[in-house]
Design a protein around this motif. Structure first.
Motif, short mmCIF file in Angstrom:
data_model
loop_
_atom_site.label_atom_id
_atom_site.label_comp_id
_atom_site.label_asym_id
_atom_site.label_seq_id
_atom_site.Cartn_x
_atom_site.Cartn_y
_atom_site.Cartn_z
N ARG A 32 0.83 -1.21 0.00
CA ARG A 32 0.00 0.00 0.00
C ARG A 32 0.86 1.27 0.00
O ARG A 32 0.64 2.17 -0.78
N GLU A 33 1.83 1.35 0.89
CA GLU A 33 2.62 2.58 1.02
C GLU A 33 3.37 2.90 -0.28
O GLU A 33 3.31 4.03 -0.77
N VAL A 34 4.04 1.91 -0.88
CA VAL A 34 4.79 2.18 -2.11
C VAL A 34 3.83 2.51 -3.25
O VAL A 34 4.13 3.33 -4.12
N THR A 35 2.64 1.92 -3.23
CA THR A 35 1.65 2.20 -4.27
C THR A 35 1.11 3.62 -4.14
O THR A 35 1.03 4.35 -5.13
N GLU A 36 0.73 4.02 -2.93
CA GLU A 36 0.24 5.37 -2.72
C GLU A 36 1.32 6.41 -3.05
O GLU A 36 1.03 7.43 -3.67
N THR A 37 2.55 6.12 -2.67
CA THR A 37 3.67 7.02 -2.99
C THR A 37 3.83 7.15 -4.49
O THR A 37 4.02 8.25 -5.02
N TRP A 38 3.73 6.02 -5.21
CA TRP A 38 3.87 6.02 -6.66
C TRP A 38 2.75 6.83 -7.32
O TRP A 38 3.00 7.65 -8.20
N LEU A 39 1.51 6.62 -6.88
CA LEU A 39 0.37 7.36 -7.44
C LEU A 39 0.54 8.87 -7.22
O LEU A 39 0.32 9.67 -8.13
N GLN A 40 0.95 9.26 -6.02
CA GLN A 40 1.13 10.68 -5.71
C GLN A 40 2.32 11.26 -6.48
O GLN A 40 2.23 12.38 -7.01
N LYS A 41 3.41 10.53 -6.56
CA LYS A 41 4.60 11.00 -7.28
C LYS A 41 4.28 11.34 -8.73
O LYS A 41 4.79 12.32 -9.28
N HIS A 42 3.42 10.54 -9.34
CA HIS A 42 3.10 10.74 -10.76
C HIS A 42 1.87 11.60 -10.99
O HIS A 42 1.48 11.83 -12.13
N GLY A 43 1.26 12.09 -9.93
CA GLY A 43 0.18 13.06 -10.07
C GLY A 43 -1.20 12.48 -10.32
O GLY A 43 -2.09 13.20 -10.79
N PHE A 44 -1.42 11.20 -10.01
CA PHE A 44 -2.76 10.63 -10.16
C PHE A 44 -3.67 11.20 -9.08
O PHE A 44 -3.32 11.21 -7.90
N MET A 45 -4.83 11.66 -9.48
CA MET A 45 -5.84 12.13 -8.53
C MET A 45 -6.86 11.00 -8.36
O MET A 45 -7.32 10.44 -9.36
N TYR A 46 -7.16 10.67 -7.12
CA TYR A 46 -8.07 9.56 -6.88
C TYR A 46 -8.72 9.72 -5.52
O TYR A 46 -8.28 10.51 -4.69
N HIS A 47 -9.77 8.94 -5.31
CA HIS A 47 -10.52 9.00 -4.06
C HIS A 47 -10.19 7.86 -3.10
O HIS A 47 -10.25 8.04 -1.90
N SER A 48 -9.88 6.69 -3.65
CA SER A 48 -9.62 5.55 -2.78
C SER A 48 -8.75 4.51 -3.48
O SER A 48 -8.59 4.55 -4.71
N LEU A 49 -8.23 3.59 -2.67
CA LEU A 49 -7.36 2.53 -3.16
C LEU A 49 -7.74 1.24 -2.46
O LEU A 49 -7.65 1.15 -1.23
#
Length: 144
Positions: free
Chosen positions: A85-102
């Protein structure tokens, strides 16, 4: 409905201390988006070190952020385990994905069948994100 109105709707309903999923307006879509092989290269759980270095598919980033900004709900639904989860959330944020949940822990492999009391629309990713179009297809349904 714009993204601020959707955010307000999603954070509004609380019953007995628990978040309650709201009924969305008809014009708001709730997208469940896979990660590996859909918005970036296919990174198996057994090779988590690749998660930190893979790049997003540009059309996926552009399209999903457009849908988010239009007020639709973006939920990533992945076979990655809770350990990732942590590496995935970091990756999504690093690349600028906007989202509501995971949501983590989706069944692995492509041969699963979703059964629900609500209409479920599924779209198979075939290599490029674009606006969705309507097509007539044959589907499996329960016998009346």
């Amino acid at each position: 409905m714009n993204k601020e109105e959707v955010e307000k709707l999603l954070s509004k309903k609380v019953e007995q201390g628990a978040q309650v999923s709201p009924v969305l307006p008809e014009n708001v879509k709730n997208y469940l988006i896979d990660i590996d092989g859909t918005i970036t290269e296919d990174v198996p759980n057994e090779e988590p070190e690749r998660m930190a270095t893979c790049e997003p598919f540009p059309d996926a980033l552009k399209t999903l952020n457009k849908w988010y900004n239009q007020g639709h709900i973006i939920c990533f639904f992945t076979s990655r385990t809770e350990d990732h989860r942590e590496v995935t959330e970091t990756w999504l944020q690093k690349h600028g994905f906007m989202y509501h949940s995971l949501l983590m822990g989706k069944p692995r492999g492509g041969n699963y069948h979703w059964v629900d009391n609500h209409l479920v629309r599924a779209t198979r990713y075939k290599g490029k994100f674009t606006d969705l179009v309507e097509k007539e297809v044959t589907i499996e349904v329960f016998d009346d």
